[in-house]
Design a protein around this motif. Structure first.
Motif, PDB file in Angstrom:
ATOM      1  N   PRO A  43      10.601 -47.639  41.470  1.00  0.00           N
ATOM      2  CA  PRO A  43      10.138 -48.916  40.919  1.00  0.00           C
ATOM      3  C   PRO A  43      10.963 -49.344  39.705  1.00  0.00           C
ATOM      4  O   PRO A  43      11.408 -48.504  38.916  1.00  0.00           O
ATOM      5  CB  PRO A  43       8.689 -48.624  40.523  1.00  0.00           C
ATOM      6  N   ASN A  44      11.164 -50.637  39.577  1.00  0.00           N
ATOM      7  CA  ASN A  44      11.914 -51.282  38.502  1.00  0.00           C
ATOM      8  C   ASN A  44      13.425 -51.116  38.612  1.00  0.00           C
ATOM      9  O   ASN A  44      14.137 -51.543  37.716  1.00  0.00           O
ATOM     10  CB  ASN A  44      11.425 -50.843  37.121  1.00  0.00           C
ATOM     11  N   GLN A  45      13.916 -50.514  39.673  1.00  0.00           N
ATOM     12  CA  GLN A  45      15.359 -50.421  39.868  1.00  0.00           C
ATOM     13  C   GLN A  45      15.856 -51.621  40.663  1.00  0.00           C
ATOM     14  O   GLN A  45      15.158 -52.147  41.523  1.00  0.00           O
ATOM     15  CB  GLN A  45      15.743 -49.135  40.607  1.00  0.00           C
ATOM     16  N   PHE A  46      17.082 -52.021  40.357  1.00  0.00           N
ATOM     17  CA  PHE A  46      17.751 -53.089  41.086  1.00  0.00           C
ATOM     18  C   PHE A  46      18.752 -52.460  42.038  1.00  0.00           C
ATOM     19  O   PHE A  46      19.395 -51.457  41.701  1.00  0.00           O
ATOM     20  CB  PHE A  46      18.483 -54.023  40.124  1.00  0.00           C
ATOM     21  N   ALA A  47      18.886 -53.047  43.209  1.00  0.00           N
ATOM     22  CA  ALA A  47      19.802 -52.501  44.216  1.00  0.00           C
ATOM     23  C   ALA A  47      20.452 -53.636  44.992  1.00  0.00           C
ATOM     24  O   ALA A  47      19.954 -54.766  44.998  1.00  0.00           O
ATOM     25  CB  ALA A  47      19.046 -51.578  45.165  1.00  0.00           C
ATOM     26  N   LYS A  48      21.559 -53.310  45.643  1.00  0.00           N
ATOM     27  CA  LYS A  48      22.258 -54.265  46.498  1.00  0.00           C
ATOM     28  C   LYS A  48      22.279 -53.704  47.913  1.00  0.00           C
ATOM     29  O   LYS A  48      22.561 -52.517  48.121  1.00  0.00           O
ATOM     30  CB  LYS A  48      23.688 -54.482  46.008  1.00  0.00           C
ATOM     31  N   GLY A  70      24.808 -57.478  51.007  1.00  0.00           N
ATOM     32  CA  GLY A  70      25.310 -58.144  49.816  1.00  0.00           C
ATOM     33  C   GLY A  70      24.221 -58.730  48.935  1.00  0.00           C
ATOM     34  O   GLY A  70      24.468 -59.067  47.774  1.00  0.00           O
ATOM     35  N   GLU A  71      23.018 -58.843  49.453  1.00  0.00           N
ATOM     36  CA  GLU A  71      21.896 -59.421  48.702  1.00  0.00           C
ATOM     37  C   GLU A  71      21.357 -58.411  47.692  1.00  0.00           C
ATOM     38  O   GLU A  71      21.243 -57.226  47.978  1.00  0.00           O
ATOM     39  CB  GLU A  71      20.790 -59.832  49.669  1.00  0.00           C
ATOM     40  N   ILE A 107      16.971 -50.076  55.643  1.00  0.00           N
ATOM     41  CA  ILE A 107      17.775 -50.907  54.748  1.00  0.00           C
ATOM     42  C   ILE A 107      18.479 -49.974  53.764  1.00  0.00           C
ATOM     43  O   ILE A 107      17.830 -49.301  52.963  1.00  0.00           O
ATOM     44  CB  ILE A 107      16.885 -51.910  53.992  1.00  0.00           C
ATOM     45  N   PHE A 108      19.805 -49.919  53.838  1.00  0.00           N
ATOM     46  CA  PHE A 108      20.571 -49.035  52.978  1.00  0.00           C
ATOM     47  C   PHE A 108      21.126 -49.818  51.795  1.00  0.00           C
ATOM     48  O   PHE A 108      21.642 -50.929  51.946  1.00  0.00           O
ATOM     49  CB  PHE A 108      21.675 -48.340  53.766  1.00  0.00           C
ATOM     50  N   VAL A 109      20.989 -49.227  50.604  1.00  0.00           N
ATOM     51  CA  VAL A 109      21.314 -49.922  49.356  1.00  0.00           C
ATOM     52  C   VAL A 109      22.123 -49.023  48.431  1.00  0.00           C
ATOM     53  O   VAL A 109      22.203 -47.815  48.635  1.00  0.00           O
ATOM     54  CB  VAL A 109      20.019 -50.358  48.626  1.00  0.00           C
TER      55      VAL A 109
END
Length: 84
Positions: free
Chosen positions: A8-13, A41-42, A76-78
């Protein structure tokens, strides 16, 4: 790493989307996720995870929030882009 492994609270692409069965051309789950904005890319943020085993997982893409089941998130791989 897959989306279910993000804290939680992490950003990923998003770097890849995996079909459940590599031998079929259509995967309705991935088609639906792509229509909702889950594209390579999102960027997204994991907001919360369920209490029992982390399922479901709540994510935000831009201003939209989605609750994904574990089996959807694992496809979904990030890559992590920002530690918070």
């Amino acid at each position: 790493m897959n989306l279910f492994q993000v804290k939680p609270n992490q950003f990923a692409k998003i770097v890849d989307l995996k079909k459940r069965d590599q031998y079929t051309n259509k995967d309705p789950v991935l088609e639906r996720l792509e229509l909702l904005g889950f594209r390579v890319g999102e960027s997204l943020q994991v907001l919360e995870k369920g209490l029992f085993g982390g399922d479901p997982i709540l994510v935000q893409i831009e201003t939209s929030r989605f609750a994904l089941r574990k089996n959807e998130a694992e496809r979904i791989f990030v890559e992590i882009i920002n530690e918070h």
